[in-house]
Design a protein around this motif. Structure first.
Motif, PDB file in Angstrom:
ATOM      1  N   ALA A 211       0.815  -1.215   0.000  1.00 51.79           N
ATOM      2  CA  ALA A 211       0.000   0.000   0.000  1.00 51.79           C
ATOM      3  C   ALA A 211       0.848   1.265   0.000  1.00 51.79           C
ATOM      4  O   ALA A 211       0.488   2.265  -0.613  1.00 51.79           O
ATOM      5  CB  ALA A 211      -0.933  -0.011   1.208  1.00 51.79           C
ATOM      6  N   GLY A 212       2.010   1.241   0.652  1.00 59.61           N
ATOM      7  CA  GLY A 212       2.829   2.444   0.748  1.00 59.61           C
ATOM      8  C   GLY A 212       3.902   2.577  -0.297  1.00 59.61           C
ATOM      9  O   GLY A 212       4.741   3.479  -0.204  1.00 59.61           O
ATOM     10  N   GLY A 213       3.919   1.697  -1.286  1.00 60.01           N
ATOM     11  CA  GLY A 213       4.956   1.755  -2.316  1.00 60.01           C
ATOM     12  C   GLY A 213       5.524   0.372  -2.584  1.00 60.01           C
ATOM     13  O   GLY A 213       4.793  -0.598  -2.775  1.00 60.01           O
ATOM     14  N   TRP A 214       6.849   0.269  -2.577  1.00 61.92           N
ATOM     15  CA  TRP A 214       7.533  -0.999  -2.792  1.00 61.92           C
ATOM     16  C   TRP A 214       8.360  -1.327  -1.551  1.00 61.92           C
ATOM     17  O   TRP A 214       9.187  -0.525  -1.123  1.00 61.92           O
ATOM     18  CB  TRP A 214       8.453  -0.931  -4.011  1.00 61.92           C
ATOM     19  CG  TRP A 214       7.733  -0.868  -5.316  1.00 61.92           C
ATOM     20  CD1 TRP A 214       7.326   0.248  -5.980  1.00 61.92           C
ATOM     21  CD2 TRP A 214       7.329  -1.986  -6.107  1.00 61.92           C
ATOM     22  NE1 TRP A 214       6.693  -0.092  -7.144  1.00 61.92           N
ATOM     23  CE2 TRP A 214       6.685  -1.458  -7.258  1.00 61.92           C
ATOM     24  CE3 TRP A 214       7.443  -3.366  -5.983  1.00 61.92           C
ATOM     25  CZ2 TRP A 214       6.165  -2.265  -8.260  1.00 61.92           C
ATOM     26  CZ3 TRP A 214       6.932  -4.178  -6.979  1.00 61.92           C
ATOM     27  CH2 TRP A 214       6.300  -3.631  -8.092  1.00 61.92           C
ATOM     28  N   ALA A 215       8.154  -2.516  -0.994  1.00 58.76           N
ATOM     29  CA  ALA A 215       8.892  -2.951   0.190  1.00 58.76           C
ATOM     30  C   ALA A 215       9.847  -4.070  -0.211  1.00 58.76           C
ATOM     31  O   ALA A 215       9.451  -5.033  -0.876  1.00 58.76           O
ATOM     32  CB  ALA A 215       7.941  -3.447   1.269  1.00 58.76           C
ATOM     33  N   GLU A 216      11.103  -3.935   0.199  1.00 57.90           N
ATOM     34  CA  GLU A 216      12.067  -4.971  -0.152  1.00 57.90           C
ATOM     35  C   GLU A 216      11.839  -6.220   0.700  1.00 57.90           C
ATOM     36  O   GLU A 216      11.613  -6.149   1.903  1.00 57.90           O
ATOM     37  CB  GLU A 216      13.495  -4.477   0.035  1.00 57.90           C
ATOM     38  CG  GLU A 216      14.527  -5.487  -0.426  1.00 57.90           C
ATOM     39  CD  GLU A 216      15.913  -4.916  -0.619  1.00 57.90           C
ATOM     40  OE1 GLU A 216      16.771  -5.620  -1.193  1.00 57.90           O
ATOM     41  OE2 GLU A 216      16.139  -3.756  -0.214  1.00 57.90           O
ATOM     42  N   ARG A 217      11.914  -7.361   0.042  1.00 61.52           N
ATOM     43  CA  ARG A 217      11.841  -8.641   0.753  1.00 61.52           C
ATOM     44  C   ARG A 217      13.197  -8.910   1.406  1.00 61.52           C
ATOM     45  O   ARG A 217      14.233  -8.897   0.735  1.00 61.52           O
ATOM     46  CB  ARG A 217      11.482  -9.771  -0.200  1.00 61.52           C
ATOM     47  CG  ARG A 217      10.018  -9.767  -0.618  1.00 61.52           C
ATOM     48  CD  ARG A 217       9.715 -10.960  -1.508  1.00 61.52           C
ATOM     49  NE  ARG A 217       8.287 -11.225  -1.575  1.00 61.52           N
ATOM     50  CZ  ARG A 217       7.747 -12.250  -2.223  1.00 61.52           C
ATOM     51  NH1 ARG A 217       8.531 -13.127  -2.858  1.00 61.52           N
ATOM     52  NH2 ARG A 217       6.449 -12.420  -2.247  1.00 61.52           N
ATOM     53  N   LEU A 218      13.165  -9.169   2.688  1.00 61.36           N
ATOM     54  CA  LEU A 218      14.381  -9.364   3.473  1.00 61.36           C
ATOM     55  C   LEU A 218      14.311 -10.697   4.220  1.00 61.36           C
ATOM     56  O   LEU A 218      13.223 -11.220   4.492  1.00 61.36           O
ATOM     57  CB  LEU A 218      14.562  -8.225   4.475  1.00 61.36           C
ATOM     58  CG  LEU A 218      14.627  -6.811   3.889  1.00 61.36           C
ATOM     59  CD1 LEU A 218      14.614  -5.778   5.006  1.00 61.36           C
ATOM     60  CD2 LEU A 218      15.872  -6.648   3.012  1.00 61.36           C
ATOM     61  N   ILE A 219      15.461 -11.219   4.573  1.00 61.87           N
ATOM     62  CA  ILE A 219      15.536 -12.477   5.318  1.00 61.87           C
ATOM     63  C   ILE A 219      15.930 -12.166   6.757  1.00 61.87           C
ATOM     64  O   ILE A 219      17.009 -11.623   7.014  1.00 61.87           O
ATOM     65  CB  ILE A 219      16.535 -13.445   4.675  1.00 61.87           C
ATOM     66  CG1 ILE A 219      16.063 -13.810   3.275  1.00 61.87           C
ATOM     67  CG2 ILE A 219      16.714 -14.695   5.531  1.00 61.87           C
ATOM     68  CD1 ILE A 219      17.027 -14.676   2.505  1.00 61.87           C
ATOM     69  N   GLY A 220      15.025 -12.505   7.668  1.00 64.06           N
ATOM     70  CA  GLY A 220      15.267 -12.326   9.092  1.00 64.06           C
ATOM     71  C   GLY A 220      15.119 -13.652   9.815  1.00 64.06           C
ATOM     72  O   GLY A 220      15.222 -14.722   9.220  1.00 64.06           O
ATOM     73  N   LEU A 221      14.846 -13.573  11.123  1.00 61.90           N
ATOM     74  CA  LEU A 221      14.734 -14.773  11.942  1.00 61.90           C
ATOM     75  C   LEU A 221      13.323 -14.920  12.480  1.00 61.90           C
ATOM     76  O   LEU A 221      12.688 -13.933  12.886  1.00 61.90           O
ATOM     77  CB  LEU A 221      15.720 -14.707  13.116  1.00 61.90           C
ATOM     78  CG  LEU A 221      17.202 -14.625  12.751  1.00 61.90           C
ATOM     79  CD1 LEU A 221      18.048 -14.534  14.023  1.00 61.90           C
ATOM     80  CD2 LEU A 221      17.619 -15.835  11.926  1.00 61.90           C
ATOM     81  N   ASP A 222      12.831 -16.135  12.478  1.00 61.11           N
ATOM     82  CA  ASP A 222      11.539 -16.444  13.079  1.00 61.11           C
ATOM     83  C   ASP A 222      11.687 -16.372  14.598  1.00 61.11           C
ATOM     84  O   ASP A 222      12.512 -17.086  15.173  1.00 61.11           O
ATOM     85  CB  ASP A 222      11.099 -17.848  12.656  1.00 61.11           C
ATOM     86  CG  ASP A 222       9.671 -18.155  13.083  1.00 61.11           C
ATOM     87  OD1 ASP A 222       9.339 -17.913  14.257  1.00 61.11           O
ATOM     88  OD2 ASP A 222       8.903 -18.663  12.242  1.00 61.11           O
ATOM     89  N   PRO A 223      10.914 -15.517  15.287  1.00 59.44           N
ATOM     90  CA  PRO A 223      11.092 -15.363  16.734  1.00 59.44           C
ATOM     91  C   PRO A 223      10.776 -16.636  17.517  1.00 59.44           C
ATOM     92  O   PRO A 223      11.261 -16.806  18.641  1.00 59.44           O
ATOM     93  CB  PRO A 223      10.116 -14.238  17.099  1.00 59.44           C
ATOM     94  CG  PRO A 223       9.136 -14.192  15.982  1.00 59.44           C
ATOM     95  CD  PRO A 223       9.869 -14.632  14.755  1.00 59.44           C
ATOM     96  N   LYS A 224       9.975 -17.530  16.951  1.00 52.94           N
ATOM     97  CA  LYS A 224       9.617 -18.766  17.659  1.00 52.94           C
ATOM     98  C   LYS A 224      10.666 -19.867  17.466  1.00 52.94           C
ATOM     99  O   LYS A 224      11.054 -20.537  18.415  1.00 52.94           O
ATOM    100  CB  LYS A 224       8.253 -19.255  17.179  1.00 52.94           C
ATOM    101  CG  LYS A 224       7.110 -18.329  17.532  1.00 52.94           C
ATOM    102  CD  LYS A 224       5.774 -18.905  17.064  1.00 52.94           C
ATOM    103  CE  LYS A 224       4.623 -17.984  17.445  1.00 52.94           C
ATOM    104  NZ  LYS A 224       3.308 -18.528  16.973  1.00 52.94           N
ATOM    105  N   THR A 225      11.104 -20.064  16.226  1.00 51.57           N
ATOM    106  CA  THR A 225      12.007 -21.175  15.931  1.00 51.57           C
ATOM    107  C   THR A 225      13.474 -20.764  15.828  1.00 51.57           C
ATOM    108  O   THR A 225      14.368 -21.604  15.933  1.00 51.57           O
ATOM    109  CB  THR A 225      11.601 -21.843  14.611  1.00 51.57           C
ATOM    110  OG1 THR A 225      11.826 -20.914  13.529  1.00 51.57           O
ATOM    111  CG2 THR A 225      10.141 -22.246  14.633  1.00 51.57           C
TER     112      THR A 225
END
Length: 358
Positions: A163-177
């Protein structure tokens, strides 16, 4: 988690999420755990099979196309025969053999290869060749070059329309696993229209590499043939992983699967034109090989192994196999004829490139 996954998780905890480009570069080229740095991924025992591994016919046809370009340009002295990302050296071995036998041409062979492991494999097959780390080191001489499934392995970045434009896809960490997972960065305004949820892939390294090659060819002569799977001005998410000849989650086993995405041929063509070279419209691999005479060459080879040759030609050329998925693009000096099998790409009056306007 793989050893590289643990290393990437620690990196994310320290410095924040990774772009897909950062992730791909680490997975493919990490000197200790990277995919290409640690193994031979080709053939039945590996994770994927490229066209040169299917049949010598592929290399012979492309080699003869480059050889005809060499003849058309007056057999320039000091010409270099080069390949980007040469794998096991199979393609170059077939190209070099057919050029020697058909034309008596024995050019210097130069290979651009980042993997120390694969450099060793290539030397075993090809003998004394020159290895380079990047295209910047290619000689300033007539350059006759092949790049088969090279650009698809270059790192990409992905942006998603929100909705706000283009968001870059990033690789982070799953807080649970604690495992790796995809997320979105802060939306940014960009002048590119799209529907919500559409993905735009950017391969930042590809146009500069093409510009480097095309500039050399425009100045010194030669020709380049690029073969890869992809589309013209393609859109959408094509990020994928292959392991054991089967697709898998690209985040599942960092460093142990091949990571790739479809090539967008439009930026490559633009870069070649801006560097002063002529460029072709993309042509399907099947149509190209047919125009170069693969059926006639196969008929001469079929006496020894007819079923094997027929199966190889089918896989290389059939539209339902590799014939349409893979495309080829050629670059050559503007004053020279195009390599056989290729049609020049024209720039319409409005200044945009149209792959169908040849």
């Amino acid at each position: 988690m793989t050893p590289l996954a643990r290393r990437l998780a620690a990196r994310i905890r320290m410095t924040g999420p990774l772009t897909l480009a950062d992730y791909m570069e680490a997975c493919l080229l990490d000197p200790e755990h990277g995919y290409y740095a640690t193994r031979d991924p080709f053939g039945r025992a590996g994770d994927f099979t490229t066209a040169p591994e299917i049949s010598q016919l592929f290399g012979e046809m492309l080699g003869l196309a480059l050889g005809q370009a060499w003849l058309d340009q007056g057999r320039p002295e000091g010409a270099v025969l080069a390949e980007l990302g040469p794998g096991r050296g199979t393609l170059m071995a077939d190209v070099r053999r057919v050029l020697r036998r058909a034309l008596g041409w024995r050019p210097e062979v130069v290979l651009v290869e980042a993997s120390p492991h694969l450099r060793g494999v290539q030397r075993q097959r090809l003998g004394d060749v020159t290895h380079l780390d990047s295209v910047a080191g290619l000689p300033q001489r007539p350059l006759f070059l092949l790049a088969n499934e090279f650009f698809d392995a270059l790192p990409i970045r992905q942006f998603e329309r929100v909705a706000g434009g283009w968001a870059e896809r990033l690789i982070g960490l799953d807080p649970k696993t604690g495992g790796l997972r995809l997320g979105l960065g802060t939306p940014l305004p960009m002048p590119r229209e799209a529907t919500l949820g559409e993905v735009w892939e950017v391969r930042d390294a590809a146009p500069p590499i093409m510009a480097e090659l095309a500039g050399r060819i425009a100045r010194h002569g030669g020709a380049a043939i690029v073969v890869d799977y992809g589309t013209w001005d393609g859109r959408g998410d094509s990020f994928q992983a292959l392991r054991g000849h089967a697709p898998e989650d690209p985040l599942a086993r960092p460093g142990e699967a091949d990571l790739t995405s479809h090539v967008d041929f439009a930026p490559l063509a633009v870069a070649a034109l801006e560097a002063g070279a002529a460029v072709s419209a993309p042509v399907g691999q099947g149509a190209l090989l047919a125009s170069l005479g693969i059926a006639e060459r196969a008929a001469r080879l079929a006496a020894a192994q007819p079923a094997t040759i027929e199966a190889a030609v089918h896989r290389l050329t059939d539209p339902a196999q590799m014939g349409e998925l893979f495309k080829a693009l050629a670059v050559w000096p503007g004053a020279a004829p195009p390599p056989p099998g290729f049609t020049p790409l024209r720039r319409p009056d409005e200044g945009t490139l149209d792959a169908g306007d040849a």
